[in-house]
Scaffold this motif. Sequence first.
Motif, PDB file in Angstrom:
ATOM      1  N   GLY A   9       3.066  24.323  -3.211  1.00 43.50           N
ATOM      2  CA  GLY A   9       2.823  24.313  -1.765  1.00 43.50           C
ATOM      3  C   GLY A   9       3.393  25.554  -1.099  1.00 43.50           C
ATOM      4  N   ILE A  10       4.632  25.929  -1.487  1.00 49.36           N
ATOM      5  CA  ILE A  10       5.253  27.142  -0.950  1.00 49.36           C
ATOM      6  C   ILE A  10       4.425  28.368  -1.334  1.00 49.36           C
ATOM      7  N   GLY A  11       3.998  28.412  -2.600  1.00 47.97           N
ATOM      8  CA  GLY A  11       3.212  29.550  -3.078  1.00 47.97           C
ATOM      9  C   GLY A  11       1.899  29.693  -2.340  1.00 47.97           C
ATOM     10  N   ALA A  53      -1.397  15.718  -2.295  1.00 49.96           N
ATOM     11  CA  ALA A  53      -0.202  15.045  -1.765  1.00 49.96           C
ATOM     12  C   ALA A  53       1.081  15.637  -2.330  1.00 49.96           C
ATOM     13  N   GLU A  54       1.054  16.036  -3.614  1.00 48.14           N
ATOM     14  CA  GLU A  54       2.273  16.563  -4.225  1.00 48.14           C
ATOM     15  C   GLU A  54       2.641  17.955  -3.712  1.00 48.14           C
ATOM     16  N   TRP A  55       1.695  18.635  -3.031  1.00 46.56           N
ATOM     17  CA  TRP A  55       1.979  19.949  -2.462  1.00 46.56           C
ATOM     18  C   TRP A  55       2.615  19.850  -1.072  1.00 46.56           C
ATOM     19  N   GLU A  56       2.455  18.694  -0.424  1.00 49.79           N
ATOM     20  CA  GLU A  56       2.857  18.556   0.974  1.00 49.79           C
ATOM     21  C   GLU A  56       4.337  18.816   1.239  1.00 49.79           C
ATOM     22  N   PRO A  57       5.269  18.427   0.339  1.00 49.06           N
ATOM     23  CA  PRO A  57       6.679  18.774   0.596  1.00 49.06           C
ATOM     24  C   PRO A  57       6.891  20.280   0.755  1.00 49.06           C
ATOM     25  N   GLY A  58       6.168  21.074  -0.032  1.00 49.89           N
ATOM     26  CA  GLY A  58       6.293  22.523   0.060  1.00 49.89           C
ATOM     27  C   GLY A  58       5.699  23.082   1.335  1.00 49.89           C
ATOM     28  N   THR A  59       4.508  22.608   1.715  1.00 51.99           N
ATOM     29  CA  THR A  59       3.874  23.108   2.942  1.00 51.99           C
ATOM     30  C   THR A  59       4.660  22.660   4.172  1.00 51.99           C
ATOM     31  N   LEU A 294      -2.388  23.936   7.013  1.00 56.39           N
ATOM     32  CA  LEU A 294      -2.770  23.155   5.835  1.00 56.39           C
ATOM     33  C   LEU A 294      -2.675  21.646   6.078  1.00 56.39           C
ATOM     34  N   GLY A 295      -2.042  21.266   7.175  1.00 53.14           N
ATOM     35  CA  GLY A 295      -1.949  19.844   7.500  1.00 53.14           C
ATOM     36  C   GLY A 295      -2.915  19.415   8.579  1.00 53.14           C
TER      37      GLY A 295
END
Length: 331
Positions: A9-11, A53-59, A294-295
């Motif tokens: 997500g950060i990347g 969903a697993e990317w959302e903590p990073g974004t 992204l959200g």
Amino acid sequence: MKSKGFWTGIGLTLILAVIAKLAAGLPYISLIGPLVFAILLGMLWNTFLPVKAEWEPGTTFASKKLLRAGIILLGMRLNLADIAAAGWPAFSLAAISVVVGIAAVYAAAKVMKSDPEIGFLTACGTGICGAAAIVAVSTQKKSKPEETAVSVAIIAIMGTLFTFAYALLYPVLGLGDKAYGMFAGGTLHEIAHVVAAGDAAGTVSLDYALVVKLTRVVLLVFVASAVGFWAARKERGEGGPKLTWKTLPIPWFIFGFLAVSALYSTGIVPEAVAAKLVDLAYLLMAMAMAGLGLGVSFSAFRRAGMKPFVACLIGSIVLAAVVYGYVVLVA
């Protein structure tokens, strides 16, 4: 240890931020600026390739934590000595701009029965400093991501329209370089808009435009703090938790911004280093905007309708008229 999804997500926000920064060097897109373009890229990505969903903590980390780090580093752009040298006319103009901009847009939104949250956020963006003000205030009010994104997009469009209008009207405004710079700095929405409009009239105009604009940025500290206390008081009235030192609604990261500004004002930091830190600040803020985008999906604009845009237009015109009158009398 952070998960692989977090770093993905950060990347993703980093990739979109770099693209936005490169695109901001192109004609026309430069007026929009990398921050707003990063939001649009994030929304486009989420529309065609919904974020996992697993990317959302990073974004989410990018849209909140990296934003604050970016705003703090942006203090390397503000020399407090320049504001002091400009004196009371610049400071009073900045204060007038903040009050009139917020009041005019919010009043127009209420009269038009526009979405109240978007109306208030666009009001803060108009009166203070565009996207940065909107996101800072939205964190205090705990606004929804789509409300924040729509507000930022409205401010970007409005500021771009006004920048083009100023370029066309400059020859007939009857303002000297100093007065025109103060007019641009006191009314335009984003720093990118102020730079574009102020530079059109020369170095003197641009210098005054930036001083007035950055003074408005400083006033974000007081507005964001006031909004935080108001929101917290309202929450307490609805059975929310009691305030403690830990939960005080003060935007501490903005005090970090002022501390960095004070450090830069001493002259200790070499200009080359300061410039690199400002570049890093914009990269972090662009990552934050990409994370925000992204959200959100473009359907948010359809739900919001045209009323918030028209309210912002009316308020911006009122602000421009008031500031024009001020600079004619004072500058």
